[in-house]
Structure formats: C-alpha cells, structure tokens
Design an enzyme around this catalytic site. Sequence first.
Site, mmCIF file in Angstrom:
data_model
loop_
_atom_site.group_PDB
_atom_site.id
_atom_site.type_symbol
_atom_site.label_atom_id
_atom_site.label_comp_id
_atom_site.label_asym_id
_atom_site.label_seq_id
_atom_site.Cartn_x
_atom_site.Cartn_y
_atom_site.Cartn_z
ATOM 1 N N GLY A 53 51.723 21.078 37.939
ATOM 2 C CA GLY A 53 50.185 21.616 37.819
ATOM 3 C C GLY A 53 49.879 21.365 36.380
ATOM 4 O O GLY A 53 51.265 20.714 35.741
ATOM 5 N N TYR A 99 40.273 35.742 44.915
ATOM 6 C CA TYR A 99 41.529 35.182 43.447
ATOM 7 C C TYR A 99 41.454 36.318 42.416
ATOM 8 O O TYR A 99 42.940 36.741 41.961
ATOM 9 C CB TYR A 99 40.512 33.936 43.226
ATOM 10 C CG TYR A 99 41.777 32.866 42.141
ATOM 11 C CD1 TYR A 99 42.295 32.981 42.117
ATOM 12 C CD2 TYR A 99 40.642 32.899 40.401
ATOM 13 C CE1 TYR A 99 43.344 32.497 41.143
ATOM 14 C CE2 TYR A 99 41.747 32.087 39.896
ATOM 15 C CZ TYR A 99 42.975 31.786 40.410
ATOM 16 O OH TYR A 99 43.812 31.277 38.958
#
Length: 335
Positions: free
Chosen positions: A10, A149
């Site tokens: 990432g 989240y």
Amino acid sequence: MNVFITGGCGFIGSHLAERLLDRGDRVHLLDDLSTGSMQNIAHLVGRPGFGYRIGSALDVPLVTELVDSADVTVHLAAAVGVKLIVERPVHTIETNVRATEVVLGAAARKKKLVVVASTSEVYGKSTSIPFREDQDLQLGPTSHSRWAYACSKALDEWLALAYLREKGVPVIVTRFFNTVGPRQTGQYGMVLPNFAAQAVRHEPITVYGSGEQSRCFGHVCDAVEGLLRLMAIDAAVGEVFNIGATHEISIRALAEQVRTAADSRSDIVLLPYGEVYAAGFEDMMRRVPDVSKLQRVTGFRPQTSLEVIIRDVVEDQRTRLAAAAGSTHLASART
Ligand code: UDP
C-alpha cells in the site's frame, strides 16, 4: 532489524519499506493486493534484505510465520478509503477487526512488538479541535456506514491495548491523519491525488459539498519518520499517537492551490454530497491533530510544507499521466 509489514504494497507501507531498506534493515511484506499494488514495490524487488508474500492478513499460519521471523510487525493492512467503506461495510468491518486479531494473536506467542496503524477517523464528529489522543471519541449512529470504519479501527486500538495489558504484548498505536504523497491513488476517494489527477488533465476539479470543510495534509515521508522513531522508543509502548501535520486548509483552497501548482486550466466545481457518496455518508467539517505527544516522546513533528506536498503529488500524477499516454501510444502503434 527485521521488520514485517502487513499491507506493505500500500501507499504508506511501501514508503516505510523503502526507508527501512535504505537504512539497512530487512523487510518482509504481506499484501493481498486488494488496494495495494505491485507497482508500489516494483523498485524494491531484488534489493538485498527485501522479501514479500502475496496473501491475506487473515491467513493465521502465514501471519504467524512472518510475525515470528521479524523483530517488529507494523500492521497497516486494512480496508481503507471512504468510498470502499461506504460501499462495502461488511468487508471493512471483517477485514479490519479480524486481521488485527490475527496479527496480535501471532505476536502474543513470543511477545513481539506490534505497531497497529489506526486513523484520525476514530475521533469521529468531535469538534474539540485540535484532537488529542486522550479525548472522547464521538462516532455517529450504526445506521451510517461511514462510522463502521472508525468503529472497526477503534476496536483495533482497544484490542491492541488489551493484548498489552492482558498478555504482555508490546504495542504502539498510531493514528494517521490525512497522509498524502507520491504513489497514493485517487481511486479510493482520497482528495489530493484526485485533485492533482484532475488538474494535470485540465479536467474539472471536483470539490464535494461547500468546500469549506478543512483538513491538515501530512507528507508520507514525515509519517514514516514518526513511525520509525516511535518503534525505537520504549516509552512509546502502550501509547496512542497522532501522526499528522497541523497546517489546516479548506478543500476549496486546496483545489485552488493544486490548480496553480499544476499550472492547470481546470474549472473548480462544487458537487453536492448526495451526488458522490452513497446514503449514510456524513462528512467532517474540520480535522486537526494535536501532535505534541509525538513531539514530546520522539522530538519530531511533521514539517513538510503544504507547497512541497502539493508539488510532489502533482509531479507524481504527471508521471502517471505520461506513463498512461505512453502505453496508449504503444498499444495504438501495435494495432
Ligand atoms: N473530497 C472532495 N473531492 C474529492 C475527494 C474528496 O472534495 O474528489 C473531500 C471529501 O468530501 C472530504 C475531503 O475532501 O471533505 C477529504 O477527503 P478524503 O477522502 O481525502 O479524506 P477524509 O474525508 O478521510 O479526511
């Protein structure tokens, strides 16, 4: 030092891996390539001390093996990006909570240090600016997917601190604020790479809502520096740290600065939230970190200016645009 990074392909993970290799550490990455990409680590493959595995952070035997063979694990693997979160809440909750459980469970065997990456999202709708690590969190209702989240990452934090208290696993929690820089894609909704990509193409720059909402953007190199310093300090264990910059800018002003930096002819357009996000989305008006704890413990605070940050991101988007144009050119030359 041997460092294992989950989510290493990432954006933050690949920068961290590069810095570690540059200073002579050994790095092993794990990534399922759901939002990370091989392109992010292509320049690292083949370097001495570097290894990677494509697989899931939910794979207990694999994670256990990699945690065991490292001195420190940096757990960055997570479902990220507001777009993904609103569209795939089940995936978000399951990935974020289970993967952290797996990593901490593996670290508990030999009491290995784990850095658990969290997010400024956990402060939720708090208007108590700047956000301090010890303040109350203010999340929205469970009927609004966005908060899934924040809640999953808050649970990750609790889990990490619980593993320390109950099982003696050394943990450090880092709350990253809007971290930006080269290699970040706008694909998952992040504003700065989106604006820069629009600006270099001279397409309309899309500001959501009124554009009066503001954020503080920190350079990924500063985030990595903060992380590396924390990993090296005993006093950081068991603590939660904000990592981010403190220079605040409205999204509308950001659009203007990006347009200027890219020397772009783009128009700046305001799009109502209803047109861009699924129902259940709530935006935050302001988000500013208090980084005095990071500075007190490590002597470091993020300092890259917004001007430099925007320049780097615009440059990155120009490179991507040129690469895409090159491959289109090649493809049409072949036909
Ligand atoms: N945003 C925007 N245009 C875009 C993408 C995002 O105006 O193309 C806005 C978004 O609504 C938010 C801010 O920019 O108010 C920051 O968004 P991002 O997703 O980068 O970070 P976060 O909301 O997590 O702070």
